[in-house]
Design an enzyme around this catalytic site. Structure first.
Site, PDB file in Angstrom:
ATOM      1  CG  ASP A 223      -1.819   1.120   1.396  1.00  0.00           C
ATOM      2  OD1 ASP A 223      -2.790   1.144   0.635  1.00  0.00           O
ATOM      3  OD2 ASP A 223      -1.600   2.003   2.249  1.00  0.00           O
ATOM      4  CD  GLU A 292      -2.335   2.376  -3.457  1.00  0.00           C
ATOM      5  OE1 GLU A 292      -3.472   2.843  -3.638  1.00  0.00           O
ATOM      6  OE2 GLU A 292      -1.675   2.607  -2.429  1.00  0.00           O
TER       7      GLU A 292
HETATM    8  C1  NOJ Z   1      -4.222   3.332  -0.475  1.00  0.00           C
HETATM    9  C2  NOJ Z   1      -5.426   2.497  -0.199  1.00  0.00           C
HETATM   10  O1  NOJ Z   1      -5.798   1.832  -1.366  1.00  0.00           O
HETATM   11  C3  NOJ Z   1      -6.486   3.441   0.329  1.00  0.00           C
HETATM   12  O2  NOJ Z   1      -7.739   2.824   0.408  1.00  0.00           O
HETATM   13  C4  NOJ Z   1      -6.031   3.952   1.650  1.00  0.00           C
HETATM   14  O3  NOJ Z   1      -6.939   4.937   2.104  1.00  0.00           O
HETATM   15  C5  NOJ Z   1      -4.656   4.600   1.567  1.00  0.00           C
HETATM   16  N1  NOJ Z   1      -3.726   3.854   0.760  1.00  0.00           N
HETATM   17  C6  NOJ Z   1      -4.046   4.719   2.941  1.00  0.00           C
HETATM   18  O4  NOJ Z   1      -3.654   3.469   3.416  1.00  0.00           O
END
Ligand code: NOJ
Length: 597
Positions: A223, A292
């Protein structure tokens, strides 16, 4: 062993070897589950692990290889699980560690690979580390990014140390009464950023990875990776002058000191090394890392690392999410696809993402009529495909009022602009059938409302219909398992009037042509002009819903008729493809049966 079984085993070994490339994830078909909304097994209105377990057969039938779960850990839910208060335990709403172990077992039984969401950038402010750090307990002082406030010259009151903004709006700094300092939070104030310049933090988080590897996971989606490091001297970020952001938004600044810092890529390489070493030492299969990152294309390419220090297996390719819109043309899609393929360092894995829990659903964002067509694209390009739950049914966003809104990113805004910030419309419960709460839950109230159209848009209805998005999707995932799509070359063309984007996937003597009409009106395409050496006739393997073109019919390649917003896949022999698939299903079921007993 019985002679017949022996022959089947040999066949399957040969078949699997010839179908799959080296690692399953290189052409993996991934499905993202948002656990709160997938299936509720205990009637509390929130999805859970046992609910997911009860629906794994569905994902197996759908043709998926990997299942990625958004966070399931202990959390006060300020950001629905992305604020983790214990990286090694399961949230009681989702179940227990025992339920998790059973889920892994069931995935293994079905040949599905379970991928967890690893959230390294921040913890919850309710995590034990934060509490210790806040009270300056020895060894934890620098687990987070703490700074003294500045004193405003005019008012003489303490203000944040710089102008950095949270992606959830307003200053990214929060005062702690306990420590009498401010801490940095890229996201919600209940998500303090961990300090990756502290080797203890780095080691703790590697241990978290090992913990879940020991429990049998096949890899991680990581993430918010671009946010791992910040400029050490806390320089102010320059203004972006973007008209779509107001002064309280993160995007009102050019995020040059809070994102994409050079140490980030090294951290990802360290994680890759950690996972590779784990697999080697334990003699288990390779574990996948998917990053991500919404960074610019050239920054994203750095995540792949290099031969001596490999990084992620792939950074998610969000180019289609960031750049395509309802008006995008065939030419736009072709160039978005090919820019990634061209920029990607040789020998790496391409991947395609059209939706997730942070973005509007593909039908609402890119056009409902193009729902199938976009699934054709996702499933037939070279590399890995990542599908967000519900996109196989071509679900649409669910409209929610300000009062119904729960996403912190939207709740931190106001009733006028919340819709542009809210991620709730894509997070509503999954529609399984046309019964109460779409078969998702027996509760009187679900955590987000079920979409109004669930009586018609649901799994059961689409399974029972003669033709449906779901049935088409399954045909796509099944042809995707063929060598042409796993290993085949990709050669593309635009029709003369640039409405139709087609590509030939070719492997040895086999080939398939994917024809995507992004225009609104019918087109007649002469494929023999676009591609060399193709037969004068091909067969339709699959076509998008209501195209009026019959699967299995023969088509003159010099005049392929394709209605607007529709897609087809042409092959030499559709029956041949289907037979091969039936054989593969038969052989793999037999192998499974033999090994299980
Ligand atoms: C990316 C995640 O996909 C999202 O849902 C989240 O709010 C943020 N990172 C913080 O972890």
């Amino acid at each position: 062993m019985h002679q017949f079984i022996k022959i089947s085993l040999l066949l399957s070994a040969f078949y699997c070897h010839s179908v799959y490339t080296e690692e399953w994830f290189e052409t993996g078909n991934f499905y993202q589950i948002y656990p709160r909304s997938f299936m509720d097994s205990n009637g509390d209105g929130i999805g859970d692990l046992n609910g997911i377990k009860s629906k794994l057969e569905y994902l197996h039938d759908l043709g998926m290889d990997g299942v990625w779960l958004s966070p399931i850990y202990k959390s006060p839910n300020a950001d629905f699980g992305y604020d983790i208060s214990d990286f090694r335990d399961i949230h009681e709403l989702f179940g227990s560690l025992d339920d998790f172990d059973k889920l892994v077992q069931e995935c293994n039984r079905l040949g599905l690979k379970l991928i967890l969401d690893f959230v390294p950038n921040h913890s919850s402010d309710e995590h034990d580390w934060f509490k210790r750090s806040e009270s300056k307990e020895s060894g934890y002082e620098d687990f987070y990014i703490w700074r003294d406030p500045k004193i405003d010259e005019i008012s003489n009151i303490p203000v944040p140390p710089n102008n950095w903004m949270s992606t959830f709006r307003y200053s990214a700094w929060k005062w702690s009464e306990v420590r009498k300092q401010m801490y940095y939070h890229m996201f919600h104030y209940k998500q303090p950023d961990l300090n990756y310049r502290n080797p203890k933090v780095v080691q703790e988080m590697k241990d978290v990875l090992t913990y879940w590897l020991d429990r049998g996971v096949a890899g991680f989606r990581i993430d918010a990776v671009p946010s791992l490091f910040e400029d050490e001297s806390l320089r102010d970020e320059p203004r972006s002058y973007r008209t779509d952001c107001d002064q309280f938004d993160h995007c009102s600044l050019q995020n040059i000191y809070t994102e994409d810092q050079k140490e980030t890529y090294d951290m990802v390489q360290q994680w890759r090394k950690h996972l590779d070493e784990y697999s080697a030492v334990k003699n288990v299969s390779k574990k996948v890392i998917m990053v991500e990152s919404y960074a610019k294309l050239d920054y994203n390419m750095l995540y792949y690392g290099n031969e001596s220090a490999p990084g992620a297996h792939f950074p998610f390719n969000f180019e289609l999410i960031k750049r395509a819109n309802i008006n995008s043309t065939a030419e736009d899609y072709k160039s978005i696809v090919e820019e990634w393929l061209t920029a990607m360092p040789k020998g790496n894995i391409a991947n395609w993402v059209l939706g997730n829990h942070d973005n509007h659903r593909l039908a609402s964002r890119l056009g409902e009529k193009r729902g199938d067509l976009l699934n054709f694209l996702l499933q037939t390009l070279p590399g890995a495909a990542i599908t967000y739950q519900g996109e196989e049914l071509v679900m649409s966003d669910v409209y929610l009022t300000w009062n119904e809104t729960v996403d912190p990113q939207a709740c931190n805004s106001n009733p006028t602009i919340y819709e542009s910030r809210s991620r709730d419309p894509a997070r509503t419960p999954f529609p399984w059938d046309n019964t109460k709460n779409a078969g998702f839950s027996t509760a009187n109230k679900t955590w987000l409302p079920v979409g109004n159209n669930y009586k018609t848009v649901n799994v059961k209805a689409q399974q029972e219909a003669k033709d449906s998005h779901l049935k088409i999707f399954k045909k796509l995932t099944s042809i995707r398992k063929k060598e042409i799509f796993k290993k085949g070359d990709y050669l593309s063309a635009l029709s003369n009037n640039k409405q139709v984007y087609s590509y030939k996937r070719q492997y040895q003597n086999e080939m398939a042509i994917v024809v995507l009409n992004f225009g609104i009106s019918q087109e007649i395409v002469n494929l023999t002009e676009l591609f060399k050496e193709i037969p004068s006739q091909l067969e339709v393997y699959v076509t998008s819903l209501d195209s009026g073109i019959i699967s299995g019919s023969k088509i003159e390649t010099s005049k392929v008729r394709i209605p607007g917003s529709h897609a087809i896949i042409l092959v030499k022999s559709a029956a041949g493809m289907i037979k091969a698939n039936i054989l593969m299903i038969f052989v793999s079921s037999l192998v499974y049966f033999i090994f299980r007993n």
